[in-house]
Design an enzyme around this catalytic site. Structure first.
Site, PDB file in Angstrom:
ATOM      1  N   LYS A   1       0.857  -1.191   0.000  1.00  0.00           N
ATOM      2  CA  LYS A   1       0.000   0.000   0.000  1.00  0.00           C
ATOM      3  C   LYS A   1       0.887   1.232   0.000  1.00  0.00           C
ATOM      4  O   LYS A   1       1.709   1.425   0.894  1.00  0.00           O
ATOM      5  CB  LYS A   1      -0.902  -0.018   1.236  1.00  0.00           C
ATOM      6  CG  LYS A   1      -1.758   1.228   1.362  1.00  0.00           C
ATOM      7  CD  LYS A   1      -2.740   1.124   2.519  1.00  0.00           C
ATOM      8  CE  LYS A   1      -3.501   2.425   2.683  1.00  0.00           C
ATOM      9  NZ  LYS A   1      -4.498   2.327   3.771  1.00  0.00           N
TER      10      LYS A   1
ATOM     11  N   LYS B   1      -2.237  -1.548  -3.757  1.00  0.00           N
ATOM     12  CA  LYS B   1      -3.089  -0.358  -3.693  1.00  0.00           C
ATOM     13  C   LYS B   1      -2.247   0.898  -3.787  1.00  0.00           C
ATOM     14  O   LYS B   1      -1.252   0.983  -3.084  1.00  0.00           O
ATOM     15  CB  LYS B   1      -3.853  -0.393  -2.365  1.00  0.00           C
ATOM     16  CG  LYS B   1      -4.707   0.808  -2.105  1.00  0.00           C
ATOM     17  CD  LYS B   1      -5.285   0.735  -0.716  1.00  0.00           C
ATOM     18  CE  LYS B   1      -5.963   2.070  -0.453  1.00  0.00           C
ATOM     19  NZ  LYS B   1      -6.237   2.277   0.931  1.00  0.00           N
TER      20      LYS B   1
HETATM   21  C1  PBG Z   1      -7.410   3.363   5.751  1.00  0.00           C
HETATM   22  C2  PBG Z   1      -7.662   3.256   4.286  1.00  0.00           C
HETATM   23  C3  PBG Z   1      -7.479   4.226   3.288  1.00  0.00           C
HETATM   24  C4  PBG Z   1      -7.962   3.685   2.104  1.00  0.00           C
HETATM   25  C5  PBG Z   1      -8.392   2.396   2.405  1.00  0.00           C
HETATM   26  N1  PBG Z   1      -8.184   2.146   3.748  1.00  0.00           N
HETATM   27  C6  PBG Z   1      -7.016   5.608   3.379  1.00  0.00           C
HETATM   28  C7  PBG Z   1      -5.640   5.926   3.693  1.00  0.00           C
HETATM   29  O1  PBG Z   1      -4.761   5.085   3.832  1.00  0.00           O
HETATM   30  O2  PBG Z   1      -5.424   7.141   3.869  1.00  0.00           O
HETATM   31  C8  PBG Z   1      -8.010   4.385   0.779  1.00  0.00           C
HETATM   32  C9  PBG Z   1      -9.088   3.956  -0.145  1.00  0.00           C
HETATM   33  C10 PBG Z   1      -9.420   4.887  -1.259  1.00  0.00           C
HETATM   34  O3  PBG Z   1      -8.759   5.914  -1.501  1.00  0.00           O
HETATM   35  O4  PBG Z   1     -10.384   4.572  -1.942  1.00  0.00           O
HETATM   36  N2  PBG Z   1      -6.101   3.198   6.133  1.00  0.00           N
HETATM   37 ZN    ZN Z   2      -5.290   4.085   8.233  1.00  0.00          ZN
END
Ligand code: PBG
Ligand code: ZN
Length: 326
Positions: A196, A249
């Site tokens: 991520k 992601k």
């Molecule tokens: C929480 C999380 C996030 C997303 C999914 N789980 C946000 C982040 O890490 O700031 C992002 C999903 C999206 O942008 O659609 N940690």
């Molecule tokens: Zn988070």
């Protein structure tokens, strides 16, 4: 192309029936996981300005939405919760009566044939919007991991079918696996957000989840956008720690990572087409600058072609309707 004019690649492109027969990638409704945002209250359906067609839903509305999702043939949803009260340690995230725990129970009681996945992180639940416990401005790793394990167990106790940790703390997968197993949830799989990135594409999500950090950013735990080899190390360690499905992601700007992860590990691989990817397509389509439906399908097909077995996408319902009528 030494063999032209004998060899003509266009030969297979003239007839649409034949084109369908030789298509290498097939997008199906079965590929989709639909993200949903639960908020307190009743009959609440708050549009998210930066994400046309996406809403924050109170639990009663969420249940109705899940029925529609299941009726379209979409196999799974992933739930995010926005609690009534946020605090320093994100207590609502692991409270038996937290927003997500109530949402899971309601969905499980009323909707059949739908896999309920829960996002495990603290950023929606902390007053400071960070993904973990703080000491000053530092996000503490190991203390956060204990809370995440508690959160995961509490989701499982409420009836979640799969746990998806999105926090990017070191060691969270093994901690969650052990905690679930200790409580008897040995059959609940973990889909880890394994690679991520610290991405600008999450902007609209933070409106939806009300989780913008009060200061700083997420670069001390999410991955640097420049790194590919490191994604392999992240995914490898999550697999060693017991992840059943690994996720990359965002998706569209990281197709190389999806490809490498699938090639290298052959694991069930998920990709998250995140909020910014969705909103950019929606915005351009609303301006009539692109054909929104066509680009939606093209973006999802590309993610599948790169190697994703499943796609978390805000387009799930729209794409399902498109595929179902084909
Ligand atoms: C929480 C999380 C996030 C997303 C999914 N789980 C946000 C982040 O890490 O700031 C992002 C999903 C999206 O942008 O659609 N940690
Ligand atoms: Zn988070």
């Amino acid at each position: 192309m030494a063999n032209y004019p004998l060899k003509r690649l266009r030969r297979l492109r003239y007839n649409p029936i034949l084109r369908d027969m030789i298509g290498e990638t097939t997008l199906t409704v079965n590929d989709f996981i639909y993200p949903l945002f639960a908020v307190p209250g009743e009959k609440v359906k708050n549009p998210i300005k930066s994400m046309p067609g996406v809403f924050q839903l109170s639990i009663d509305m969420l249940v109705e939405e899940c029925k529609e999702v299941a009726s379209l043939g979409i196999p799974a949803v992933i739930l995010f919760g926005i609690p009534e009260h946020k605090d320093e340690v994100g207590s609502d995230a692991y409270s038996p009566n937290g927003i997500i725990q109530r949402a899971i129970r309601a969905i499980k009681a009323e909707v059949k044939n739908l896999l309920v996945i829960t996002d495990v992180c603290l950023c929606e639940y902390t007053s400071h919007g960070h993904c973990g416990m703080l000491n000053g401005e530092e996000i503490l790793n190991d203390e956060t991991v204990s809370l995440l394990a508690k959160e995961a167990v509490s989701h499982a106790e409420a009836g979640a079918d799969m746990i998806a940790p999105s926090d990017m703390m070191d060691g969270r997968v093994i901690a969650i696996r052990k905690a679930l197993d200790y409580k008897g949830f040995t059959k609940i799989p973990i889909m880890s957000y394994a690679a991520k990135y610290a991405s600008g594409y999450y902007g609209p999500f933070r409106d939806a989840a009300e989780s913008t950090p009060a200061f700083g950013d997420r670069r001390s735990h999410q991955m640097d956008i420049r790194n590919g080899n490191e994604a392999i190390r992240e995914v490898e360690s999550d697999i060693e720690e017991g992840a059943d499905i690994v996720m990359v992601k965002p998706a569209g700007a990281y197709l190389d990572i999806i490809y490498r992860v699938k090639q290298q590990f052959g694991m069930p691989t998920a990709a998250y087409q995140v909020s910014g990817e969705y909103s950019m397509i929606k915005a351009a389509a609303q301006n009539d600058w692109i054909d929104g439906e066509r680009v939606m399908i093209e973006s999802l097909t590309a993610i599948k072609r790169a190697g994703a077995d499943m796609i978390l996408t805000y387009f799930a319902k729209e794409a399902a309707k498109f595929l179902n009528k084909k």
